[in-house]
Design a protein around this motif. Structure first.
Motif, short mmCIF file in Angstrom:
data_model
loop_
_atom_site.label_atom_id
_atom_site.label_comp_id
_atom_site.label_asym_id
_atom_site.label_seq_id
_atom_site.Cartn_x
_atom_site.Cartn_y
_atom_site.Cartn_z
N THR A 30 5.01 7.17 -10.89
CA THR A 30 4.65 8.58 -10.95
C THR A 30 3.21 8.84 -10.51
O THR A 30 2.95 9.86 -9.87
CB THR A 30 4.89 9.16 -12.36
OG1 THR A 30 4.15 8.43 -13.32
CG2 THR A 30 6.38 9.13 -12.71
N ASP A 31 2.29 7.94 -10.83
CA ASP A 31 0.90 8.12 -10.40
C ASP A 31 0.78 8.01 -8.88
O ASP A 31 0.09 8.82 -8.25
CB ASP A 31 -0.02 7.09 -11.06
CG ASP A 31 -0.24 7.35 -12.55
OD1 ASP A 31 0.20 8.40 -13.05
OD2 ASP A 31 -0.84 6.48 -13.21
N THR A 32 1.48 7.04 -8.30
CA THR A 32 1.46 6.88 -6.84
C THR A 32 2.08 8.11 -6.18
O THR A 32 1.53 8.64 -5.21
CB THR A 32 2.21 5.61 -6.41
OG1 THR A 32 1.57 4.48 -7.01
CG2 THR A 32 2.23 5.45 -4.90
N ALA A 33 3.21 8.57 -6.72
CA ALA A 33 3.87 9.75 -6.16
C ALA A 33 2.95 10.97 -6.26
O ALA A 33 2.83 11.75 -5.31
CB ALA A 33 5.19 10.02 -6.87
N ALA A 34 2.28 11.14 -7.40
CA ALA A 34 1.38 12.28 -7.59
C ALA A 34 0.24 12.25 -6.58
O ALA A 34 -0.15 13.29 -6.03
CB ALA A 34 0.84 12.31 -9.01
N GLN A 35 -0.30 11.06 -6.31
CA GLN A 35 -1.37 10.94 -5.32
C GLN A 35 -0.86 11.35 -3.94
O GLN A 35 -1.54 12.07 -3.21
CB GLN A 35 -1.91 9.52 -5.28
CG GLN A 35 -2.73 9.14 -6.47
CD GLN A 35 -3.14 7.66 -6.45
OE1 GLN A 35 -2.52 6.84 -5.79
NE2 GLN A 35 -4.19 7.34 -7.19
N LEU A 36 0.32 10.87 -3.59
CA LEU A 36 0.88 11.19 -2.28
C LEU A 36 1.19 12.68 -2.17
O LEU A 36 0.93 13.30 -1.13
CB LEU A 36 2.15 10.36 -2.03
CG LEU A 36 1.92 8.87 -1.84
CD1 LEU A 36 3.24 8.10 -1.91
CD2 LEU A 36 1.22 8.60 -0.51
N ILE A 37 1.71 13.26 -3.22
CA ILE A 37 2.00 14.70 -3.22
C ILE A 37 0.69 15.48 -3.07
O ILE A 37 0.62 16.46 -2.32
CB ILE A 37 2.76 15.10 -4.50
CG1 ILE A 37 4.17 14.51 -4.47
CG2 ILE A 37 2.82 16.62 -4.66
CD1 ILE A 37 4.91 14.55 -5.80
N ALA A 46 7.40 11.27 -1.28
CA ALA A 46 6.38 10.65 -2.13
C ALA A 46 7.03 9.70 -3.13
O ALA A 46 6.55 8.57 -3.33
CB ALA A 46 5.58 11.72 -2.86
N TYR A 47 8.13 10.12 -3.75
CA TYR A 47 8.81 9.24 -4.69
C TYR A 47 9.45 8.05 -3.98
O TYR A 47 9.45 6.93 -4.49
CB TYR A 47 9.82 10.01 -5.55
CG TYR A 47 9.15 10.62 -6.75
CD1 TYR A 47 9.00 9.90 -7.92
CD2 TYR A 47 8.63 11.91 -6.71
CE1 TYR A 47 8.36 10.44 -9.02
CE2 TYR A 47 7.99 12.46 -7.79
CZ TYR A 47 7.85 11.72 -8.95
OH TYR A 47 7.19 12.25 -10.03
#
Length: 168
Positions: A30-37, A46-47
């Motif tokens: 979720t942190d990686t996805a949030a950064q990408l978003i 992103a996910y």
């Protein structure tokens, strides 16, 4: 996860729950996805990328996550809506009763997928006899209040239905 399709949301939520069962903190994804978003990547992509990054470090999770994706991809819209409702409520409350509400359906579908695909991994951890899933509501009667028979809330019927691909 608010801008994911229903299938993407159910796939991501179930995959994140699977990570927890393996003792992995879902925030790795979720942190990686949030950064990408935050950098402008669409939520679904992103996910996908965040799960891909996780799988690079933990390739042993690829098969279980792909099975989750297959289960959601092959489920009908009312079932996906039930999965979303149960997973969302479980995450919000921690009440395992929400997961138990979909357990019979998941067990029956996973057992069927094991038989159809010959992939014994679908049946791992399932009870010897899969319970019968709850009867689906008749066509025209929504599975939950405020949803139409296809599993959408009014105004969301045009939402994309491409499944998330945690494997890559």
């Amino acid at each position: 996860m608010s801008r994911l399709s229903k299938r993407e949301r159910a796939t991501a939520a179930a995959a994140l729950l699977e990570l927890r069962t393996h003792g992995i903190d879902p925030s790795e994804v979720t942190d990686t996805a949030a950064q990408l978003i935050g950098m402008g990547t669409p939520d679904g992509k992103a996910y996908q990328r965040a799960f891909g990054k996780l799988l690079e470090a933990r390739p042993s999770l690829r098969a279980p996550l792909q099975r989750i994706e297959t289960l959601i991809e092959l489920s009908d819209i009312p079932t996906v809506a039930r999965y979303n409702q149960a997973l969302t409520n479980y995450v919000a409350t921690g009440d395992e009763g929400h997961l138990r509400s979909i357990a019979a359906t998941v067990v029956a579908d996973m057992a069927q997928l094991a038989q159809e695909t010959g992939d014994a991994g679908f049946a791992e951890g399932l009870p010897d006899a899969a319970p019968e899933p709850e009867a689906a509501p008749p066509v025209g009667e929504p599975a939950r209040a405020g949803w139409n028979p296809r599993g959408f809330r009014p105004g969301e019927a045009g939402e994309a239905q491409a499944p998330a691909q945690p494997g890559g």
